[in-house]
Design a protein around this motif. Sequence first.
Motif, PDB file in Angstrom:
ATOM      1  N   HIS A  18      -5.454  81.502  23.101  1.00  0.00           N
ATOM      2  CA  HIS A  18      -6.425  81.514  22.005  1.00  0.00           C
ATOM      3  C   HIS A  18      -6.078  80.500  20.925  1.00  0.00           C
ATOM      4  O   HIS A  18      -6.986  79.976  20.262  1.00  0.00           O
ATOM      5  CB  HIS A  18      -6.546  82.928  21.445  1.00  0.00           C
ATOM      6  CG  HIS A  18      -7.145  83.885  22.416  1.00  0.00           C
ATOM      7  ND1 HIS A  18      -6.845  85.227  22.437  1.00  0.00           N
ATOM      8  CD2 HIS A  18      -8.029  83.687  23.438  1.00  0.00           C
ATOM      9  CE1 HIS A  18      -7.524  85.811  23.416  1.00  0.00           C
ATOM     10  NE2 HIS A  18      -8.243  84.897  24.031  1.00  0.00           N
ATOM     11  N   TRP A  19      -4.805  80.182  20.762  1.00  0.00           N
ATOM     12  CA  TRP A  19      -4.483  79.093  19.831  1.00  0.00           C
ATOM     13  C   TRP A  19      -5.049  77.776  20.345  1.00  0.00           C
ATOM     14  O   TRP A  19      -5.697  77.035  19.592  1.00  0.00           O
ATOM     15  CB  TRP A  19      -2.966  78.960  19.623  1.00  0.00           C
ATOM     16  CG  TRP A  19      -2.690  77.730  18.803  1.00  0.00           C
ATOM     17  CD1 TRP A  19      -2.957  77.560  17.473  1.00  0.00           C
ATOM     18  CD2 TRP A  19      -2.181  76.483  19.273  1.00  0.00           C
ATOM     19  NE1 TRP A  19      -2.631  76.272  17.085  1.00  0.00           N
ATOM     20  CE2 TRP A  19      -2.151  75.600  18.163  1.00  0.00           C
ATOM     21  CE3 TRP A  19      -1.738  76.025  20.510  1.00  0.00           C
ATOM     22  CZ2 TRP A  19      -1.691  74.281  18.269  1.00  0.00           C
ATOM     23  CZ3 TRP A  19      -1.281  74.715  20.613  1.00  0.00           C
ATOM     24  CH2 TRP A  19      -1.266  73.864  19.506  1.00  0.00           C
ATOM     25  N   ALA A  26     -12.349  73.751  17.150  1.00  0.00           N
ATOM     26  CA  ALA A  26     -12.355  73.060  15.860  1.00  0.00           C
ATOM     27  C   ALA A  26     -12.645  71.572  16.048  1.00  0.00           C
ATOM     28  O   ALA A  26     -13.344  70.952  15.235  1.00  0.00           O
ATOM     29  CB  ALA A  26     -11.014  73.254  15.151  1.00  0.00           C
ATOM     30  N   HIS A  27     -12.131  71.007  17.129  1.00  0.00           N
ATOM     31  CA  HIS A  27     -12.404  69.593  17.421  1.00  0.00           C
ATOM     32  C   HIS A  27     -13.886  69.383  17.738  1.00  0.00           C
ATOM     33  O   HIS A  27     -14.499  68.412  17.269  1.00  0.00           O
ATOM     34  CB  HIS A  27     -11.536  69.140  18.593  1.00  0.00           C
ATOM     35  CG  HIS A  27     -11.738  67.719  18.990  1.00  0.00           C
ATOM     36  ND1 HIS A  27     -11.187  66.658  18.302  1.00  0.00           N
ATOM     37  CD2 HIS A  27     -12.462  67.166  20.004  1.00  0.00           C
ATOM     38  CE1 HIS A  27     -11.548  65.526  18.884  1.00  0.00           C
ATOM     39  NE2 HIS A  27     -12.309  65.812  19.911  1.00  0.00           N
ATOM     40  N   LEU A  28     -14.475  70.280  18.522  1.00  0.00           N
ATOM     41  CA  LEU A  28     -15.894  70.152  18.863  1.00  0.00           C
ATOM     42  C   LEU A  28     -16.779  70.252  17.621  1.00  0.00           C
ATOM     43  O   LEU A  28     -17.846  69.632  17.561  1.00  0.00           O
ATOM     44  CB  LEU A  28     -16.285  71.225  19.880  1.00  0.00           C
ATOM     45  CG  LEU A  28     -15.756  71.030  21.301  1.00  0.00           C
ATOM     46  CD1 LEU A  28     -15.974  72.287  22.132  1.00  0.00           C
ATOM     47  CD2 LEU A  28     -16.421  69.825  21.971  1.00  0.00           C
ATOM     48  N   ALA A  80      -3.990  77.806  11.471  1.00  0.00           N
ATOM     49  CA  ALA A  80      -4.987  78.342  10.540  1.00  0.00           C
ATOM     50  C   ALA A  80      -6.313  78.715  11.200  1.00  0.00           C
ATOM     51  O   ALA A  80      -6.848  79.803  10.925  1.00  0.00           O
ATOM     52  CB  ALA A  80      -5.203  77.364   9.389  1.00  0.00           C
ATOM     53  N   PRO A  81      -6.903  77.876  12.066  1.00  0.00           N
ATOM     54  CA  PRO A  81      -8.170  78.297  12.684  1.00  0.00           C
ATOM     55  C   PRO A  81      -8.027  79.542  13.552  1.00  0.00           C
ATOM     56  O   PRO A  81      -8.939  80.375  13.598  1.00  0.00           O
ATOM     57  CB  PRO A  81      -8.574  77.076  13.519  1.00  0.00           C
ATOM     58  CG  PRO A  81      -7.884  75.923  12.856  1.00  0.00           C
ATOM     59  CD  PRO A  81      -6.568  76.476  12.397  1.00  0.00           C
ATOM     60  N   ILE A 104     -13.702  84.951  19.732  1.00  0.00           N
ATOM     61  CA  ILE A 104     -13.209  83.730  19.092  1.00  0.00           C
ATOM     62  C   ILE A 104     -14.249  82.631  19.185  1.00  0.00           C
ATOM     63  O   ILE A 104     -14.543  81.931  18.197  1.00  0.00           O
ATOM     64  CB  ILE A 104     -11.874  83.304  19.722  1.00  0.00           C
ATOM     65  CG1 ILE A 104     -10.772  84.279  19.298  1.00  0.00           C
ATOM     66  CG2 ILE A 104     -11.512  81.871  19.325  1.00  0.00           C
ATOM     67  CD1 ILE A 104      -9.442  84.048  19.973  1.00  0.00           C
ATOM     68  N   ILE A 105     -14.835  82.455  20.351  1.00  0.00           N
ATOM     69  CA  ILE A 105     -15.855  81.414  20.520  1.00  0.00           C
ATOM     70  C   ILE A 105     -17.006  81.633  19.551  1.00  0.00           C
ATOM     71  O   ILE A 105     -17.483  80.689  18.904  1.00  0.00           O
ATOM     72  CB  ILE A 105     -16.346  81.383  21.981  1.00  0.00           C
ATOM     73  CG1 ILE A 105     -15.254  80.782  22.892  1.00  0.00           C
ATOM     74  CG2 ILE A 105     -17.649  80.591  22.111  1.00  0.00           C
ATOM     75  CD1 ILE A 105     -15.527  80.941  24.365  1.00  0.00           C
ATOM     76  N   ARG A 106     -17.461  82.876  19.434  1.00  0.00           N
ATOM     77  CA  ARG A 106     -18.623  83.120  18.564  1.00  0.00           C
ATOM     78  C   ARG A 106     -18.325  82.751  17.114  1.00  0.00           C
ATOM     79  O   ARG A 106     -19.235  82.308  16.393  1.00  0.00           O
ATOM     80  CB  ARG A 106     -19.073  84.583  18.651  1.00  0.00           C
ATOM     81  CG  ARG A 106     -20.414  84.790  17.933  1.00  0.00           C
ATOM     82  CD  ARG A 106     -21.023  86.127  18.198  1.00  0.00           C
ATOM     83  NE  ARG A 106     -20.326  87.181  17.463  1.00  0.00           N
ATOM     84  CZ  ARG A 106     -20.834  88.414  17.304  1.00  0.00           C
ATOM     85  NH1 ARG A 106     -21.996  88.727  17.848  1.00  0.00           N
ATOM     86  NH2 ARG A 106     -20.161  89.323  16.640  1.00  0.00           N
ATOM     87  N   GLU A 107     -17.079  82.895  16.673  1.00  0.00           N
ATOM     88  CA  GLU A 107     -16.747  82.530  15.299  1.00  0.00           C
ATOM     89  C   GLU A 107     -16.939  81.036  15.032  1.00  0.00           C
ATOM     90  O   GLU A 107     -17.100  80.635  13.884  1.00  0.00           O
ATOM     91  CB  GLU A 107     -15.305  82.931  14.984  1.00  0.00           C
ATOM     92  CG  GLU A 107     -15.068  84.422  14.911  1.00  0.00           C
ATOM     93  CD  GLU A 107     -15.969  85.112  13.904  1.00  0.00           C
ATOM     94  OE1 GLU A 107     -16.160  84.579  12.788  1.00  0.00           O
ATOM     95  OE2 GLU A 107     -16.505  86.191  14.232  1.00  0.00           O
TER      96      GLU A 107
END
Length: 281
Positions: A18-19, A26-28, A80-81, A104-107
């Motif tokens: 998940h990290w 975050a890159h996308l 942090a993300p 996680i994806i939905r966030e």
Amino acid sequence: MNYRHAFHAGNHADVLKHWVLTRVLAHLQRKATPFRAIDTHAGLGFYDLTADEAGRTGEWHDGIGRLDAPFPDPVEALLAPYRAAVAAVRARHGDTIYPGSPAIIREFLRPGDQGVFVELHPADGAVLHGRYNQDPRTKVLALDGWTALPALIPPKERRGLVLIDPPYEVPGEIERLGRDLLKAVGKWATGTYLAWYPIKDVAAVDRMAAALDAALPRPALRLDLLIHRPDPARLSGSGLIVVNPPWTLREEADAVLPALAERLAQGGYGAFRCAALGPPA
């Protein structure tokens, strides 16, 4: 189809997986154009760490449970993300919740982005459907993840990621991971793929990685996190093959993986690997 991730939620393997997932998401987000995130073996979406399943194993205590104390500032900046996603899901569903990859994806999904969550287990799929199929940004499919992988790519957005996280209940799935990953990259060459594997049989993982190194047409990283000395009798750690990784991920992994290996080590042993596969980036 007997595997239930509720017994393992929040363990060391989830922390690694998940990290890395949050770094890719975050890159996308850095580009305004929409992306699609496909999770081929999605599970329940999120898990209660006080429930019977997680309580029976207690694996989360040696995973997310060890991350309460802060790391040095450079590592915390890269975590942090991930920490923010966990906090956001807990704010919505409760302080004892650990998010699976769908949560996680939905966030990270913006209006126009799409998450596709695939789950074959009937009971888990029904729960996942109830949790996510009402959100216009997410869709739940009751399919075999291996079958869904080639069927769902390339997505119409032409940007995005595929998380491949099978249960490894069937002999030969490490080898299948490598074969099917190569086929997927051949069909959608520009997508980012995160292919997770357990580390029990180190030789099998090394063979799979060597075959990918020789055959992949796109750059990739092998990221391993070991929390026990390698021993085929138990789960010694886990890893990810990341195809088309963000250009910053190698440097980020070189900073974070040693810190996680030290923090999550059991029996006085922790180790990591960050190695390039395929052609140079």
